[in-house]
Motif scaffolding. Structure first.
Motif, PDB file in Angstrom:
ATOM      1  N   TRP A  16       0.498  -1.413  -0.078  1.00  0.00           N
ATOM      2  CA  TRP A  16      -0.437   0.020   0.189  1.00  0.00           C
ATOM      3  C   TRP A  16       0.868   1.071  -0.439  1.00  0.00           C
ATOM      4  O   TRP A  16       0.772   1.901  -1.096  1.00  0.00           O
ATOM      5  N   LEU A  17       2.305   1.178   0.895  1.00  0.00           N
ATOM      6  CA  LEU A  17       3.115   2.183   0.736  1.00  0.00           C
ATOM      7  C   LEU A  17       3.508   2.505  -0.064  1.00  0.00           C
ATOM      8  O   LEU A  17       3.646   3.664  -0.893  1.00  0.00           O
ATOM      9  N   ARG A  18       4.027   1.245  -1.202  1.00  0.00           N
ATOM     10  CA  ARG A  18       4.741   1.154  -2.711  1.00  0.00           C
ATOM     11  C   ARG A  18       3.411   1.431  -3.182  1.00  0.00           C
ATOM     12  O   ARG A  18       3.899   3.319  -4.129  1.00  0.00           O
ATOM     13  N   ALA A  40       0.938   3.655  -2.623  1.00  0.00           N
ATOM     14  CA  ALA A  40       0.879   5.848  -2.950  1.00  0.00           C
ATOM     15  C   ALA A  40       1.660   6.224  -2.727  1.00  0.00           C
ATOM     16  O   ALA A  40       1.734   7.721  -3.365  1.00  0.00           O
ATOM     17  N   GLY A  41       2.874   5.814  -3.007  1.00  0.00           N
ATOM     18  CA  GLY A  41       4.435   6.305  -3.455  1.00  0.00           C
ATOM     19  C   GLY A  41       3.817   6.583  -5.024  1.00  0.00           C
ATOM     20  O   GLY A  41       4.747   7.769  -5.916  1.00  0.00           O
ATOM     21  N   LEU A  42       3.182   5.544  -6.019  1.00  0.00           N
ATOM     22  CA  LEU A  42       2.884   5.878  -7.130  1.00  0.00           C
ATOM     23  C   LEU A  42       1.964   6.584  -7.992  1.00  0.00           C
ATOM     24  O   LEU A  42       2.248   6.786  -8.851  1.00  0.00           O
ATOM     25  N   THR A  71      -4.784  -3.430  -2.673  1.00  0.00           N
ATOM     26  CA  THR A  71      -3.240  -2.370  -3.439  1.00  0.00           C
ATOM     27  C   THR A  71      -3.333  -1.534  -4.611  1.00  0.00           C
ATOM     28  O   THR A  71      -3.334   0.112  -4.650  1.00  0.00           O
ATOM     29  N   LEU A 113      -3.548   2.261  -4.293  1.00  0.00           N
ATOM     30  CA  LEU A 113      -3.395   3.596  -4.872  1.00  0.00           C
ATOM     31  C   LEU A 113      -4.413   4.677  -5.305  1.00  0.00           C
ATOM     32  O   LEU A 113      -3.924   5.772  -5.230  1.00  0.00           O
ATOM     33  N   ALA A 130      -4.800   6.697  -3.015  1.00  0.00           N
ATOM     34  CA  ALA A 130      -4.191   7.948  -2.272  1.00  0.00           C
ATOM     35  C   ALA A 130      -3.968   8.846  -3.377  1.00  0.00           C
ATOM     36  O   ALA A 130      -3.722  10.374  -3.148  1.00  0.00           O
ATOM     37  N   HIS A 131      -4.597   9.026  -4.115  1.00  0.00           N
ATOM     38  CA  HIS A 131      -4.930   9.455  -5.874  1.00  0.00           C
ATOM     39  C   HIS A 131      -5.782  10.614  -5.933  1.00  0.00           C
ATOM     40  O   HIS A 131      -6.015  12.469  -5.852  1.00  0.00           O
ATOM     41  N   ASP A 163      -4.502  10.082   2.837  1.00  0.00           N
ATOM     42  CA  ASP A 163      -3.192   8.904   3.831  1.00  0.00           C
ATOM     43  C   ASP A 163      -2.903   7.642   3.644  1.00  0.00           C
ATOM     44  O   ASP A 163      -3.700   7.173   4.522  1.00  0.00           O
ATOM     45  N   THR A 205      -0.007   6.160   5.211  1.00  0.00           N
ATOM     46  CA  THR A 205       0.421   5.279   5.794  1.00  0.00           C
ATOM     47  C   THR A 205      -0.004   5.194   6.870  1.00  0.00           C
ATOM     48  O   THR A 205       0.705   4.117   7.352  1.00  0.00           O
TER      49      THR A 205
END
Length: 316
Positions: free
Chosen positions: A37-39, A41-43, A164, A168, A171-172, A176, A178
């Motif tokens: 999930w964090l990965r 969100a980073g995308l 996941t 994503l 996050a878009h 948050d 995290t």
């Protein structure tokens, strides 16, 4: 579709699963979700141009688990004020209805109904596909591809890829992830309560965006463990479904509980189960329960009966 229209998330997550064995795959895949999930969100910032822009009228579609994730995202996007958003099973999307963009969810990228729908939408609606395999047929059929290859799975039963995707998309929308990932880590660490592992029947309830998660939670236990589960919008539980509640029943609320509902569950002889953590993190506990119940019943949670990784229909 050219390579410039494909964004890849990287190689599969290192989770200790041996390719081709499937042994214990679901356990490792469930446990890897916070990191995935964090990965994802980073995308989110890097794929923003491919995902729906504020104000666009959007259709989101998928099959099975992906359809339920589509339901959750559609409700979240519209509730966030980003624009009108509808969710459809791929086989039921009204292709003559006008949309500014279609978001298509497909882990395998090979599902028959998904490929048929993309063929019907070609040239009429811009399409973006979220998939685990950028080399799958869906990549050629869509206008753009976001490949979450690091979240691909060996297990037939979807867990980390679906969540996941939603991480994503959340996050878009500005969520948050995290704190959500931290809540999922806690759900992985706690023991499974006997009240859940010993349940005769479970009904999952949701409100708003968690209705899709309730549908997915019920599907997980049906797929992996062959368990009697149902799912409904929380307020609809009173309109008939409460009649199945009795000793051994658990009514699992994902998200906000309507006033008085827990008392009604208790009066019917069931157990109302609810957590204050983020509902996506709560889904992790459901996934763990599905695997545990399956094994207690002598079943393989990685290879449920009558199911394959992708539904590919033979041409008539």
């Amino acid at each position: 579709m050219g390579d410039d229209d494909t964004i890849r998330g990287g190689e599969p997550a290192g989770d200790g699963v041996t390719a081709g064995t499937g042994a214990g795959s679901i356990d490792a895949e469930v446990a890897s979700q916070p990191g995935c999930w964090l990965r994802a969100a980073g995308l989110a910032a890097g794929v923003a141009d491919l995902l729906p822009a504020p104000g666009e009228r959007v259709a989101v579609t998928g099959c099975g688990t992906s359809w339920f994730i589509a339901q959750s995202y559609a409700t979240l996007r519209e509730a966030s004020g980003h624009g009108e958003t509808d969710a459809f099973a791929a086989s039921e999307m009204p292709v003559r209805r006008r949309y500014d963009r279609a978001v298509v969810l497909s882990r395998s990228g090979t599902t028959t109904e998904i490929l048929q729908l993309l063929g019907k939408l070609a040239g009429a609606v811009p399409t973006v596909v979220l998939t685990a395999d950028p080399r799958a047929p869906v990549a050629e059929a869509a206008d753009a591809v976001i490949a979450l290859d690091f979240a691909d799975e060996l297990s037939v039963v979807q867990t980390r890829f679906a969540t996941t995707e939603l991480a994503l998309l959340r996050a878009h929308l500005g969520h948050d992830m995290t704190t959500v990932a931290a809540a999922a880590q806690a759900a992985l660490a706690e023991p499974l309560p006997p009240a859940l592992t010993g349940a005769r029947q479970i009904t999952f309830l949701g409100t708003g965006w968690t209705c899709g998660l309730a549908n997915e939670a019920a599907l997980k236990l049906r797929e992996a463990a062959g368990m009697w589960t149902e799912s409904y919008p929380a307020m609809e539980y009173r309109h008939g479904p409460i009649s199945v509640t009795g000793p051994g029943s658990v009514v699992w609320l994902l998200g906000r509980s309507p006033d008085g509902l827990a008392d009604e569950v208790a009066a019917a002889g069931g157990l109302a189960w609810q957590s204050s953590r983020d509902p996506l993190a709560e889904l992790v506990l459901v996934q763990r329960l599905a695997a545990a119940v399956a094994r207690a019943r002598g079943l393989d949670p990685d290879r449920p009966r009558n199911l394959n990784r992708s539904v590919i229909l033979a041409p008539r």
